[in-house]
Enzyme design. Structure first.
Site, short mmCIF file in Angstrom:
data_model
loop_
_atom_site.label_atom_id
_atom_site.label_comp_id
_atom_site.label_asym_id
_atom_site.label_seq_id
_atom_site.Cartn_x
_atom_site.Cartn_y
_atom_site.Cartn_z
N ASP A 80 0.86 -1.17 -0.07
CA ASP A 80 -0.23 0.15 0.04
C ASP A 80 0.84 1.18 0.02
O ASP A 80 2.04 1.18 0.35
CB ASP A 80 -0.86 -0.09 1.08
CG ASP A 80 -0.30 -0.09 2.50
OD1 ASP A 80 0.62 -0.60 2.74
OD2 ASP A 80 -0.83 0.68 3.45
N GLU A 173 0.23 -1.40 5.56
CA GLU A 173 1.36 -1.02 6.61
C GLU A 173 1.12 0.34 6.74
O GLU A 173 1.24 0.78 7.99
CB GLU A 173 2.48 -1.30 5.85
CG GLU A 173 3.74 -0.90 7.04
CD GLU A 173 4.30 0.43 6.82
OE1 GLU A 173 5.06 0.82 7.62
OE2 GLU A 173 3.86 1.19 6.10
#
Length: 409
Positions: A80, A173
């Site tokens: 991400d 994350e």
């Protein structure tokens, strides 16, 4: 490897994979899963072993060992990008042979060494920047690119002695959930490294202890025309509470090993309002004192109220991985030597944030953090140096070699 690394990175950053903290599913956005599927196909085509994608969006793979008796180690990056700034329609600019001048980002923005003097470290190098309308996505698509490039090199050179090498690309994350569904026993590494750091040479094994505090102001709403002596505006209560927080104890007023309180969200109406703070400190004792201090402040504030009240709920997020890594000094020694071997001075410093590695270290997988080569993550001024990315690839390869050499010594 340079061209393959560059092409891989430019291909990945064009995929918008921002995470969404409001969605509790894993991954929090479908685009992360689609990106993981594309990477899975690429890893299979490149000849990686044990390529597996979990239903939670965790992609793992292996490079088989070439000699016996060497520990299995791992490398981790995240799928991400940060939700703080747009990750859509990324249009990178390649600046070859950077000359030290400011770089135009689209029509209205510039990347200037006056504001970012670290740019001057890269005279004559190749910089990759945004066009001013999005973040770049080097955090952490640079890490993904570097891991795949390095481990593919080892796949193509089985004459290099090393143990089994694992990789894992994790979702979410950036919203603090990258380790939520990470299966440490299945991963099978004795230790790992996140490739999620910043400038050339960074090696990090200390991070903040972190918590989130949600303070809810309970007011009383009524018609404003008949509010005298009756209405209690929760938003006003919340604003007054925050106005008395220490001004210096904030991200913008702290550095190095300083901790802070950071108001990240303020919302509400007359009846109820909410303040959300993140609490950070490297020292565990000071961290606990911060939580106690904030709780006592709420109690003190309530004691002075005639009507209305504040409630506080504090949730720990992650802890300083230093305590879990220091018992295994060889993990840091190997990484430090690998960086030095590339003619780079290791920059050992604390992470003023967190990585997947901080939680993984407490889950039984010691996991320090290594540079990617990027700067100014999470915004339009993000940039990365291609030569630094190449050094990161070389460091990953050398860590694998040195792990085998240490075991054989």
């Amino acid at each position: 490897m340079r061209q393959a690394l560059l092409e891989r990175f430019l291909r990945y950053i064009k995929i918008d994979t921002q995470s969404d903290g409001k969605n509790l599913e894993s991954p929090s956005t479908p685009s992360q899963f689609e990106f993981a599927k594309l990477l899975k196909l690429e890893l299979e085509e490149l000849g990686f072993h044990r390529v597996e994608l979990s239903d939670k969006g965790y992609l793992s793979a292996s490079v088989p060992k070439t000699i016996e008796g060497v520990p299995c180690i791992g490398f981790i990056a995240h799928l991400d990008t940060a939700p703080d700034f747009s990750g859509a329609n990324v249009t990178p600019q390649l600046i070859n042979d950077y000359d030290g001048s400011e770089i135009k980002l689209g029509e209205d923005e510039v990347l200037s060494p006056e504001l970012f003097p670290h740019m001057l470290k890269y005279l004559g190098k190749t910089l990759i920047t945004t066009d001013g309308t999005s973040l770049l996505g080097g955090d952490d698509k640079a890490g993904i690119s570097e891991i795949i490039t390095a481990l593919h090199y080892l796949l193509e050179h089985p004459e290099i002695p090393h143990g089994e090498i694992r990789l894992c690309f994790t979702p979410d994350e950036e919203i603090g959930r990258g380790a939520d569904h990470f299966d440490v026993p299945e991963f099978g590494a004795q230790w790992a490294y996140t490739i999620d750091g910043g400038q050339l040479g960074e090696l990090e094994f200390e991070n903040f202890n972190a918590a989130t505090a949600v303070i809810t102001a309970k007011g009383n709403n009524c018609h404003p025309g008949t509010a005298y002596g009756v209405m209690v505006n929760a938003q006003t209560m919340a604003a007054r509470f925050h106005a008395k927080m220490p001004l210096h104890d904030t991200p913008e007023g702290s550095k190095d090993y300083d901790g802070f309180f950071h108001l990240i969200n303020m919302q509400g109406q007359t009846e109820e309002a909410e303040l959300t703070y993140i609490i950070r400190d490297f020292d565990l004792e000071l961290f606990e004192k911060r939580k106690t201090w904030l709780t006592e402040r709420v109690k003190s504030y309530n004691a002075d109220l005639v009507l209305g009240s504040l409630e506080i709920e504090i949730t720990d997020s992650y802890f300083n991985m230093k305590e879990q890594i220091l018992p295994y000094p060889h993990i840091i020694d190997i990484a430090e030597k690998a960086i030095t071997n590339q003619g780079v001075t290791p920059l050992i410093k604390p992470i003023r944030g967190g990585t997947d590695g901080s939680r993984l270290s407490y889950m039984g997988l010691p996991c320090p953090n290594i540079f990617t080569g990027g700067h100014n993550f999470h915004g339009k001024h993000e940039y990365i140096c291609l030569e630094s990315m190449e050094k990161a690839v070389d460091v990953i390869i050398d860590i694998c070699k040195l792990t085998a050499e240490e075991q054989q010594a």
